[in-house]
Design a protein around this motif. Sequence first.
Motif, PDB file in Angstrom:
ATOM      1  N   PRO A 204       2.453   5.174  34.600  1.00 20.12           N
ATOM      2  CA  PRO A 204       2.439   3.803  34.075  1.00 20.12           C
ATOM      3  C   PRO A 204       3.779   3.113  34.259  1.00 20.12           C
ATOM      4  CG  PRO A 204       1.437   5.289  32.501  1.00 20.12           C
ATOM      5  CD  PRO A 204       2.002   6.141  33.584  1.00 20.12           C
ATOM      6  N   GLU A 271      -3.136  -0.791  39.603  1.00 23.62           N
ATOM      7  CA  GLU A 271      -2.735  -0.361  38.267  1.00 23.62           C
ATOM      8  C   GLU A 271      -3.963  -0.151  37.386  1.00 23.62           C
ATOM      9  OE1 GLU A 271       0.440  -2.815  36.829  1.00 23.62           O
ATOM     10  OE2 GLU A 271       0.195  -2.101  34.786  1.00 23.62           O
ATOM     11  N   LEU A 275      -4.890   3.510  35.964  1.00 27.40           N
ATOM     12  CA  LEU A 275      -4.525   3.683  34.560  1.00 27.40           C
ATOM     13  C   LEU A 275      -5.696   3.410  33.625  1.00 27.40           C
ATOM     14  CD1 LEU A 275      -0.964   2.161  34.405  1.00 27.40           C
ATOM     15  CD2 LEU A 275      -1.655   4.483  34.888  1.00 27.40           C
ATOM     16  N   TRP A 277      -7.337   5.317  32.057  1.00 26.95           N
ATOM     17  CA  TRP A 277      -7.327   6.222  30.910  1.00 26.95           C
ATOM     18  C   TRP A 277      -6.483   5.705  29.771  1.00 26.95           C
ATOM     19  CZ3 TRP A 277      -2.306   7.754  30.089  1.00 26.95           C
ATOM     20  CH2 TRP A 277      -1.450   7.686  31.189  1.00 26.95           C
ATOM     21  N   GLN A 278      -5.642   4.692  30.079  1.00 30.22           N
ATOM     22  CA  GLN A 278      -4.712   4.244  29.049  1.00 30.22           C
ATOM     23  C   GLN A 278      -5.413   3.470  27.953  1.00 30.22           C
ATOM     24  OE1 GLN A 278      -1.421   2.088  30.699  1.00 30.22           O
ATOM     25  NE2 GLN A 278      -0.068   3.674  29.934  1.00 30.22           N
ATOM     26  N   ASP A 279      -4.853   3.586  26.764  1.00 30.27           N
ATOM     27  CA  ASP A 279      -5.441   2.928  25.612  1.00 30.27           C
ATOM     28  C   ASP A 279      -5.335   1.420  25.742  1.00 30.27           C
ATOM     29  OD1 ASP A 279      -6.834   3.091  23.364  1.00 30.27           O
ATOM     30  OD2 ASP A 279      -5.356   4.239  22.225  1.00 30.27           O
ATOM     31  N   SER A 280      -4.135   0.967  25.977  1.00 31.86           N
ATOM     32  CA  SER A 280      -3.951  -0.470  26.137  1.00 31.86           C
ATOM     33  C   SER A 280      -3.869  -0.746  27.622  1.00 31.86           C
ATOM     34  CB  SER A 280      -2.665  -0.902  25.462  1.00 31.86           C
ATOM     35  OG  SER A 280      -1.606  -0.080  25.891  1.00 31.86           O
TER      36      SER A 280
ATOM     37  N   PRO B  84      -3.801  12.610  28.361  1.00 28.67           N
ATOM     38  CA  PRO B  84      -4.564  11.368  28.226  1.00 28.67           C
ATOM     39  C   PRO B  84      -5.150  10.869  29.544  1.00 28.67           C
ATOM     40  CG  PRO B  84      -2.212  10.957  27.957  1.00 28.67           C
ATOM     41  CD  PRO B  84      -2.392  12.444  27.982  1.00 28.67           C
ATOM     42  N   TRP B  85      -4.615  11.315  30.680  1.00 34.79           N
ATOM     43  CA  TRP B  85      -5.108  10.807  31.962  1.00 34.79           C
ATOM     44  C   TRP B  85      -6.258  11.650  32.517  1.00 34.79           C
ATOM     45  CZ3 TRP B  85      -0.206  12.677  31.113  1.00 34.79           C
ATOM     46  CH2 TRP B  85       0.068  13.943  31.626  1.00 34.79           C
ATOM     47  N   TYR B 123     -12.572   9.966  27.900  1.00 36.51           N
ATOM     48  CA  TYR B 123     -11.129  10.149  27.899  1.00 36.51           C
ATOM     49  C   TYR B 123     -10.666  10.431  26.471  1.00 36.51           C
ATOM     50  CZ  TYR B 123     -10.596   8.785  32.729  1.00 36.51           C
ATOM     51  OH  TYR B 123     -10.650   8.757  34.096  1.00 36.51           O
ATOM     52  N   ARG B 125      -8.613   9.147  24.539  1.00 36.78           N
ATOM     53  CA  ARG B 125      -8.459   8.017  23.623  1.00 36.78           C
ATOM     54  C   ARG B 125      -9.782   7.635  22.962  1.00 36.78           C
ATOM     55  NH1 ARG B 125     -10.440   3.328  26.445  1.00 36.78           N
ATOM     56  NH2 ARG B 125     -10.466   3.752  28.676  1.00 36.78           N
TER      57      ARG B 125
END
Lengths: 284, 247
Positions: A204, A271, A275, A277-280, B84-85, B123, B125
């Motif tokens: 990230p 991106e 990404l 998987w990212q929360d935000s 997390p990924w 995932y 999260r």
Amino acid sequence: MAKHEGEIASSALVTNRTRGKKIRQVKTDFSGGKVIILGSVLPILLVIVWEILSRMGVFPAYQLPAPTTIIETIREMAQDGTLWTHIGVTTFRVFAGFALGTIVAIILGSFVGFYKKAEQIFDPMIQAFRSIPSLAWVPLFILWMGIGEPSKITMIAVGVFFPVYLNIVSGIMGVDRKLIEVGKMYGLNTFHLIRKVILPASLPSFLVGLRSGLGLGWMFVVAAELMGASQGLGYLLVLGQNTLSPEIIIASIILFAIIGKLSDWVLKLVEKRTLQWQDSLIKS
Amino acid sequence: MSLELRNISRSFDGKQAVSNISFSAQPGEIIGILGTSGCGKSTLLRAISGLDSSYNGEIAINGNTTKEIRDTTGFIFQESRLFPWLTVLDNITFGLKGNKQDKIIRAKQYLEHVGLKECGELYPRQLSGGMAQRVAIARALVTSPEILLLDEPFSALDAFTKMQLQDLLLNIWKTYQSTIILVTHDIDEAIYLCNRIIILRGQPGKIDKEIEIKEPHPRDRGSKQLVEYKAKILDSLDLNKPSVKTS
């Protein structure tokens, strides 16, 4: 298994929640359309007023030509083919510089991020170089490499290098030690630890660096081409100034805006893909 | 798989955290290490796992006293520590080697075991705390560790989820008969799960007492015997006295 029913119910709740989020997302997309319309009202209005005032002769044509004149200029250039050469040359310079700067940043940044010794050796010097305004290098580069492509590309690469480097280093250093421990528990060696834990965890930050690096790349290509070029959008700026034709200058500015935005949009897409998987997600 | 600790001491910056800990675990035994915070429980567990190798003394697993991380031990942390990924399924296959197809089949089997059959593509999260910890349990089990080390694995969970997961752990233990070392500060948890409880006290932490719990599994959480054990443990931690005075 009956014991887990509570848990499964809560999992159903979670999926319901994500479904709810999706619905909300669709809604915000709709309102997103509204936002776009709302946001474009003012610019469109301004352009119309500008056109009318220009036609009425309020703005002298040798200072601020009408929007239609500018579009006509772009169309003419597109027709005789010079537009594509200019765009092509500038884009090539940005991407060559971007690639060069990014590669060097990745190599140095990884070293500094992974090895304490490398940090102690390289980082103070790099930080010192960072405090030099990058444009100050221009005369030196021209002196060393002449007015051709190498000096321009090096210039852009210098601009791209710093944000990418800084973000890689802070990304690697910021990787959660707890996750590294998990990797160690599975007996990963250093190489695998880097590939499977540290790289994905610092991705990230790396992408943020790439985007701001690309932005600087576009900034520096203008500087590089203003210094002396026979082709490129920056050259059009100089040409417009020297031939007293503001329509060429404004056309070039608009083209810069469009291509810059497009390239950033491509990176943003990358991106978003990598990404997810990212929360935000990305705030842009 | 037998585990033996001989005179383990560990100090941080000259200050001793644990001193002279010796005990051994029989194959298939569940040992609880109980103590107030700061008495070196986690330090001890990290030494056994090999994550920390700067201790004095010897730790022998099946006679082997290497200070490195061994692939016969699994570790479940206080937090789930999922990547997390990666999806849940990829998190579980993370430590596995070999054919990809086999890895996935194996991971799915363990996922089902912890009751999350449907969640492989999510995932981290998207998981609740209890679900994440279930995944962490599956991830630790999938490599078939002969010794399972747990560092307050349920302390961040609510009371109900905690009980569910304790039962899940017992189920797993029954199936795989791995040796379990459980670090905890929850007396009820220790009494409910363990065959033997080692109480650490003091700073640096030393073994204060060993209590064997002979009740067979499954145990009744409210049974008289367990309550008696609890009183015994509270006594030995000097925690029972104030209530005696007031009553």
